[in-house]
Write a protein that holds these residues in place. Structure first.
Motif, PDB file in Angstrom:
ATOM      1  N   ASN A   8      -7.233  10.311  -2.982  1.00  0.00           N
ATOM      2  CA  ASN A   8      -8.548   9.691  -2.969  1.00  0.00           C
ATOM      3  C   ASN A   8      -8.473   8.384  -2.186  1.00  0.00           C
ATOM      4  O   ASN A   8      -7.791   7.454  -2.608  1.00  0.00           O
ATOM      5  N   ILE A   9      -9.129   8.332  -1.060  1.00  0.00           N
ATOM      6  CA  ILE A   9      -9.101   7.157  -0.193  1.00  0.00           C
ATOM      7  C   ILE A   9     -10.495   6.576  -0.110  1.00  0.00           C
ATOM      8  O   ILE A   9     -11.454   7.288   0.148  1.00  0.00           O
ATOM      9  N   HIS A  10     -10.578   5.296  -0.337  1.00  0.00           N
ATOM     10  CA  HIS A  10     -11.862   4.614  -0.219  1.00  0.00           C
ATOM     11  C   HIS A  10     -11.890   3.908   1.129  1.00  0.00           C
ATOM     12  O   HIS A  10     -11.077   3.020   1.379  1.00  0.00           O
ATOM     13  N   PRO A  11     -12.789   4.278   2.038  1.00  0.00           N
ATOM     14  CA  PRO A  11     -12.760   3.757   3.410  1.00  0.00           C
ATOM     15  C   PRO A  11     -13.056   2.269   3.538  1.00  0.00           C
ATOM     16  O   PRO A  11     -12.793   1.692   4.569  1.00  0.00           O
ATOM     17  N   ASN A  12     -13.587   1.640   2.494  1.00  0.00           N
ATOM     18  CA  ASN A  12     -13.858   0.212   2.581  1.00  0.00           C
ATOM     19  C   ASN A  12     -12.636  -0.626   2.227  1.00  0.00           C
ATOM     20  O   ASN A  12     -12.627  -1.828   2.435  1.00  0.00           O
ATOM     21  N   ALA A  13     -11.602   0.003   1.679  1.00  0.00           N
ATOM     22  CA  ALA A  13     -10.367  -0.693   1.350  1.00  0.00           C
ATOM     23  C   ALA A  13      -9.438  -0.650   2.561  1.00  0.00           C
ATOM     24  O   ALA A  13      -9.629   0.119   3.482  1.00  0.00           O
ATOM     25  N   GLU A  14      -8.414  -1.489   2.522  1.00  0.00           N
ATOM     26  CA  GLU A  14      -7.445  -1.471   3.607  1.00  0.00           C
ATOM     27  C   GLU A  14      -6.633  -0.182   3.538  1.00  0.00           C
ATOM     28  O   GLU A  14      -6.288   0.289   2.460  1.00  0.00           O
ATOM     29  N   MET A  15      -6.372   0.403   4.704  1.00  0.00           N
ATOM     30  CA  MET A  15      -5.616   1.657   4.751  1.00  0.00           C
ATOM     31  C   MET A  15      -4.749   1.672   5.996  1.00  0.00           C
ATOM     32  O   MET A  15      -4.955   0.891   6.929  1.00  0.00           O
ATOM     33  N   THR A  16      -3.796   2.583   6.009  1.00  0.00           N
ATOM     34  CA  THR A  16      -2.952   2.768   7.184  1.00  0.00           C
ATOM     35  C   THR A  16      -3.631   3.764   8.128  1.00  0.00           C
ATOM     36  O   THR A  16      -4.611   4.419   7.757  1.00  0.00           O
ATOM     37  N   VAL A  17      -3.078   3.897   9.307  1.00  0.00           N
ATOM     38  CA  VAL A  17      -3.613   4.849  10.284  1.00  0.00           C
ATOM     39  C   VAL A  17      -3.525   6.269   9.730  1.00  0.00           C
ATOM     40  O   VAL A  17      -4.464   7.051   9.858  1.00  0.00           O
ATOM     41  N   ASP A  18      -2.407   6.602   9.081  1.00  0.00           N
ATOM     42  CA  ASP A  18      -2.260   7.945   8.507  1.00  0.00           C
ATOM     43  C   ASP A  18      -3.288   8.196   7.412  1.00  0.00           C
ATOM     44  O   ASP A  18      -3.832   9.297   7.297  1.00  0.00           O
ATOM     45  N   GLU A  19      -3.562   7.192   6.589  1.00  0.00           N
ATOM     46  CA  GLU A  19      -4.573   7.337   5.545  1.00  0.00           C
ATOM     47  C   GLU A  19      -5.960   7.506   6.158  1.00  0.00           C
ATOM     48  O   GLU A  19      -6.776   8.284   5.661  1.00  0.00           O
ATOM     49  N   PHE A  20      -6.235   6.786   7.252  1.00  0.00           N
ATOM     50  CA  PHE A  20      -7.513   6.926   7.946  1.00  0.00           C
ATOM     51  C   PHE A  20      -7.671   8.347   8.472  1.00  0.00           C
ATOM     52  O   PHE A  20      -8.714   8.973   8.306  1.00  0.00           O
TER      53      PHE A  20
END
Length: 98
Positions: A8-20
């Motif tokens: 579960n990834i929330h796009p407004n939080a900081e993420m890595t390129v792989d998570e994006f």
């Protein structure tokens, strides 16, 4: 691939390129590994971006270098990451290398 889609990834939080990339592939409705303008629009809508249709079109114009109508290679994905960082103010960091 199934494991990545369960995260579960929330796009407004900081993420890595792989998570994006993993987050974006959740909107790949035809499961062809490419992101179309319509799929990109769905991703932007999920973030509640205003004028998602226009920003998806603009993102495709900037990232789709071969004009195939989809984001389908690493170079185009890199350009889309840059677009998301600059125009949508998403916080995307480089992948951690241990």
């Amino acid at each position: 691939m199934a494991i990545i889609r369960c995260i579960n990834i929330h796009p407004n939080a900081e993420m890595t390129v792989d998570e994006f990339k993993a987050w974006l592939l959740r909107f790949d409705s035809d499961h062809d590994g490419r992101i179309s303008r319509e799929e990109l629009q769905d991703a932007f809508r999920s973030m509640r971006v205003w004028f998602a249709w226009w920003k998806a079109r603009q993102g495709m114009e900037e990232a789709d270098s071969d004009r195939s109508g989809s984001i389908d290679n690493a170079k185009e994905m890199e350009k889309l990451v840059q677009y998301a960082q600059q125009r949508l103010h998403m916080k995307i960091s480089k992948n951690n290398v241990w």
